[in-house]
Write an enzyme that holds these catalytic residues in place. Structure first.
Site, PDB file in Angstrom:
ATOM      1  N   ASP A 168       0.837  -1.203   0.000  1.00 16.65           N
ATOM      2  CA  ASP A 168       0.000   0.000   0.000  1.00 16.65           C
ATOM      3  C   ASP A 168       0.866   1.245   0.000  1.00 16.65           C
ATOM      4  O   ASP A 168       2.091   1.157   0.141  1.00 16.65           O
ATOM      5  CB  ASP A 168      -0.932  -0.015   1.227  1.00 16.65           C
ATOM      6  N   ASN A 188      -7.806  -3.114  14.227  1.00 14.92           N
ATOM      7  CA  ASN A 188      -9.200  -3.206  13.787  1.00 14.92           C
ATOM      8  C   ASN A 188      -9.401  -4.322  12.755  1.00 14.92           C
ATOM      9  O   ASN A 188     -10.469  -4.448  12.172  1.00 14.92           O
ATOM     10  CB  ASN A 188      -9.670  -1.862  13.201  1.00 14.92           C
ATOM     11  N   HIS A 246      -7.530  -4.745   9.913  1.00 13.78           N
ATOM     12  CA  HIS A 246      -7.166  -4.460   8.523  1.00 13.78           C
ATOM     13  C   HIS A 246      -5.886  -5.192   8.102  1.00 13.78           C
ATOM     14  O   HIS A 246      -5.031  -5.518   8.922  1.00 13.78           O
ATOM     15  CB  HIS A 246      -7.058  -2.947   8.248  1.00 13.78           C
ATOM     16  N   GLU A 282      -9.518  -1.535   5.277  1.00 13.27           N
ATOM     17  CA  GLU A 282     -10.182  -1.316   6.558  1.00 13.27           C
ATOM     18  C   GLU A 282     -11.428  -2.207   6.667  1.00 13.27           C
ATOM     19  O   GLU A 282     -11.902  -2.747   5.653  1.00 13.27           O
ATOM     20  CB  GLU A 282     -10.577   0.163   6.658  1.00 13.27           C
TER      21      GLU A 282
HETATM   22  C1  GLP Z   1      -0.552  -0.370   8.717  1.00 12.02           C
HETATM   23  C2  GLP Z   1      -0.029  -0.947   7.377  1.00 12.02           C
HETATM   24  C3  GLP Z   1       0.069  -2.428   7.403  1.00 12.02           C
HETATM   25  C4  GLP Z   1       0.533  -2.885   8.778  1.00 12.02           C
HETATM   26  C5  GLP Z   1      -0.497  -2.566   9.827  1.00 12.02           C
HETATM   27  C6  GLP Z   1      -0.067  -2.900  11.243  1.00 12.02           C
HETATM   28  O1  GLP Z   1      -1.603   0.496   8.562  1.00 12.02           O
HETATM   29  N1  GLP Z   1      -0.719  -0.530   6.213  1.00 12.02           N
HETATM   30  O2  GLP Z   1       0.959  -2.850   6.379  1.00 12.02           O
HETATM   31  O3  GLP Z   1       0.725  -4.274   8.744  1.00 12.02           O
HETATM   32  O4  GLP Z   1      -0.940  -1.245   9.728  1.00 12.02           O
HETATM   33  O5  GLP Z   1       0.897  -2.003  11.742  1.00 12.02           O
HETATM   34  P1  GLP Z   1       1.797  -2.286  12.989  1.00 12.02           P
HETATM   35  O6  GLP Z   1       2.722  -3.379  12.631  1.00 12.02           O
HETATM   36  O7  GLP Z   1       2.544  -0.996  13.247  1.00 12.02           O
HETATM   37  O8  GLP Z   1       0.892  -2.639  14.117  1.00 12.02           O
END
Ligand code: GLP
Length: 256
Positions: free
Chosen positions: A63, A132, A134, A139
């Site tokens: 992304d 959440n 995602h 989302e």
């Molecule tokens: C973000 C990214 C994801 C990531 C997720 C979890 O929004 N788009 O690629 O895996 O959230 O993030 P974290 O590892 O900081 O909890």
């Protein structure tokens, strides 16, 4: 979905690095899909230390934020260059990063899907999971068949970025769809810490639902969730999964 539980974050990252490096040894031009966030940082650090194996590897991102160019410190480009790609020996022609600083998001999304197809598909998709549910920037409520497209972030996700020390990130993004992610040959999802325990149980043991986009992984034939004890703490079948992992060598299943 196979669940592997490691005692702590360090051993989770060691196991994840071993899986990626095993994949690269088997297929030097492995097509890698890469996640950002805090979770994979330890994995990427270990991969940088084995950097010479990436000479033929191909890199795709999950992304990107709308409007952020590759040099913006909050962009996915910047993160992946800094934490992985620039730290390993690689061929610049093999770096295929979706861009957010384009006029026509739909055209960029379509071209990206085509680039993935031209590479023969993603071999190994690294994922994290948002609290959440995602994956990528899909989302809750995202279609489980969705393709790469623009998405708007939930306030909870924006807050996650604020707490992680990023500035005000754009609310609009481009993300691989859940359907795009599900086409990867193998998926390796990492989750660490108590704050992920609830979503991990919903993802792995709850119903498959667009309300928890990560739950789509239950439908994938080769998806592994690699967790530390804290992230696994709310799984009903935690002891079962531990037993399976410790005993599967008995039937000759030791490898990822
Ligand atoms: C973000 C990214 C994801 C990531 C997720 C979890 O929004 N788009 O690629 O895996 O959230 O993030 P974290 O590892 O900081 O909890």
């Amino acid at each position: 979905m196979e669940i592997i539980i490691k005692p702590d974050y360090g051993s989770l990252c060691d196991a994840a690095a071993l899986m990626v490096l095993t994949g690269l040894r088997r297929k030097p031009d492995l097509v890698l899909g890469l996640a950002t966030g805090r979770t994979p940082l330890g994995l990427y650090e270990r991969l940088r230390n084995s950097g010479s194996l990436f000479g033929k590897a191909r890199f795709f991102n999950l992304d990107e934020f709308f409007g952020l160019g590759p040099d913006h410190p909050d962009s996915v480009h910047y993160y992946l260059r800094r934490h992985l790609i620039d730290g390993v020996t690689h061929d610049p022609r093999n770096v295929h990063l979706l861009r957010g600083d384009v006029q026509d998001l739909e055209a960029e999304a379509e071209a990206y899907e085509e680039e993935i197809r031209a590479a023969g598909g993603i071999d190994l998709q690294i994922l994290g999971v948002g609290s959440n549910g995602h994956v990528g920037f899909n989302e809750p409520g995202s279609s489980l068949g969705s393709r790469t497209r623009p998405k708007a972030l939930e306030p909870e996700t924006l807050e996650h970025y604020r707490q992680a020390g990023a500035g005000e990130v754009p609310r609009f993004t481009l993300t691989m769809g859940v359907g795009t992610i599900m086409e990867a040959r193998s998926i390796l999802l990492l989750a660490t810490g108590e704050e992920k325990a609830e979503v991990v149980s919903r993802m792995a043991e709850g119903p498959v639902t667009a309300e928890v986009p990560a739950s789509a992984l239950q439908m994938h034939p080769r998806a592994v969730a690699l967790l530390d004890e804290a992230a696994a703490s709310r799984l009903r079948r935690r002891d079962y999964w531990k037993w399976v992992h410790e005993n599967k060598w008995r039937i000759g299943r030791t490898k990822f």
